[in-house]
Design an enzyme around this catalytic site. Structure first.
Site, PDB file in Angstrom:
ATOM      1  N   ASP A  22      -0.685  46.483  -7.764  1.00 18.09           N
ATOM      2  CA  ASP A  22       0.393  47.256  -8.367  1.00 18.09           C
ATOM      3  C   ASP A  22       1.638  47.039  -7.500  1.00 18.09           C
ATOM      4  O   ASP A  22       1.539  46.569  -6.359  1.00 18.09           O
ATOM      5  CB  ASP A  22      -0.004  48.733  -8.397  1.00 18.09           C
ATOM      6  CG  ASP A  22       1.129  49.637  -8.835  1.00 18.09           C
ATOM      7  OD1 ASP A  22       1.702  49.386  -9.908  1.00 18.09           O
ATOM      8  OD2 ASP A  22       1.454  50.581  -8.090  1.00 18.09           O
ATOM      9  N   ASP A  24       5.179  49.329  -7.539  1.00 18.73           N
ATOM     10  CA  ASP A  24       5.864  50.540  -7.069  1.00 18.73           C
ATOM     11  C   ASP A  24       4.896  51.506  -6.401  1.00 18.73           C
ATOM     12  O   ASP A  24       3.921  51.948  -7.010  1.00 18.73           O
ATOM     13  CB  ASP A  24       6.556  51.242  -8.238  1.00 18.73           C
ATOM     14  CG  ASP A  24       7.668  50.395  -8.838  1.00 18.73           C
ATOM     15  OD1 ASP A  24       8.676  50.186  -8.148  1.00 18.73           O
ATOM     16  OD2 ASP A  24       7.518  49.938  -9.978  1.00 18.73           O
TER      17      ASP A  24
END
Length: 236
Positions: A22, A24
């Site tokens: 991922d 953020d």
């Protein structure tokens, strides 16, 4: 006569088929950047976003984030497309000012790449903003980049992680996904990946002990051999 039996491969020499990151809150400390832009937008609407609404927006797709914001502010009539455009414009400005790596993230990404393990970036963020973030993350750091505006369904749906595994040509059940949000964790787990959950803005302690999810406080001291151990089923 020599013993031709082969011993089971130890966790130390097993390797994930791929590592799916991922963005953020996992690789870069950008949730704080989003926080600034979100709060500014809410105030421009004449309101203050609740803590509950802000938490619900972490890791969510843009359309869902706009719905949460507008409902929380009591302004469900607002145009979500216009709101998303304004929010992304501001985040793009803040991204260009520089992004900070999460603890241990840069070292782990480099180690995975050095080991020759395929990598993918799997994010709910739009391609436009991801292209800015790649100036920090490195454009050669990933073999596939899956963005939130390029998928059939976004996190917590499993589609983004399934798309990443397909793009890399690997079995998703042999992959490790690294996530910081409940939506992302649910997406990766539903797709079939083993999940390393590392909290950033949200408490994930309620996931401790859940099958297929391994909780760490940070990526400091996480290395490739450690990722391999996550793929080994625990003994009953």
């Amino acid at each position: 006569m020599s013993d031709l039996r082969t011993e089971p491969e130890s966790p130390a020499v097993l390797r994930p088929a791929a590592v799916l990151f991922d963005m953020d809150g996992t690789l870069i400390d950008s949730e704080k950047v989003w926080e600034i832009a979100i709060m500014e937008l809410a105030r421009s609407y004449g309101g203050e976003l609740s803590e509950e609404a802000r938490a619900a927006m972490v890791g969510a797709a843009m359309a869902e984030s706009m719905r949460v914001m507008h409902e929380d502010l009591g302004q469900p009539w607002r145009d979500p497309v216009a709101g998303a455009r304004e929010l992304e414009d501001r985040v793009a400005e803040l991204f260009t000012s520089g992004l900070v790596w999460r603890p241990g993230a840069m070292v782990l990404l480099a180690a995975v790449r050095a080991a020759g393990i395929p990598t993918a970036l799997v994010t709910s963020t739009s391609r436009r903003l991801v292209e800015v973030a790649l100036d920090t993350l490195g454009r050669n750091s990933f073999d596939a980049v899956i963005c939130g505006d390029e998928v059939t369904a976004n996190k917590p749906d499993p589609a983004p992680y399934r798309m990443a595994a397909d793009a890399l040509g690997v079995d998703i059940t042999a992959c490790v996904a690294i996530e910081d949000s409940p939506a992302g964790i649910a997406s990766a787990k539903a797709a079939g990946a083993t999940v390393l959950a590392v909290p950033c803005e949200l408490d994930l302690s309620h996931l401790n002990g859940e099958t297929g999810i391994h909780l760490r406080s940070s990526l400091d001291d996480v290395d490739v051999p450690h990722l391999a151990t996550l793929l080994v089923p625990s003994k009953p």
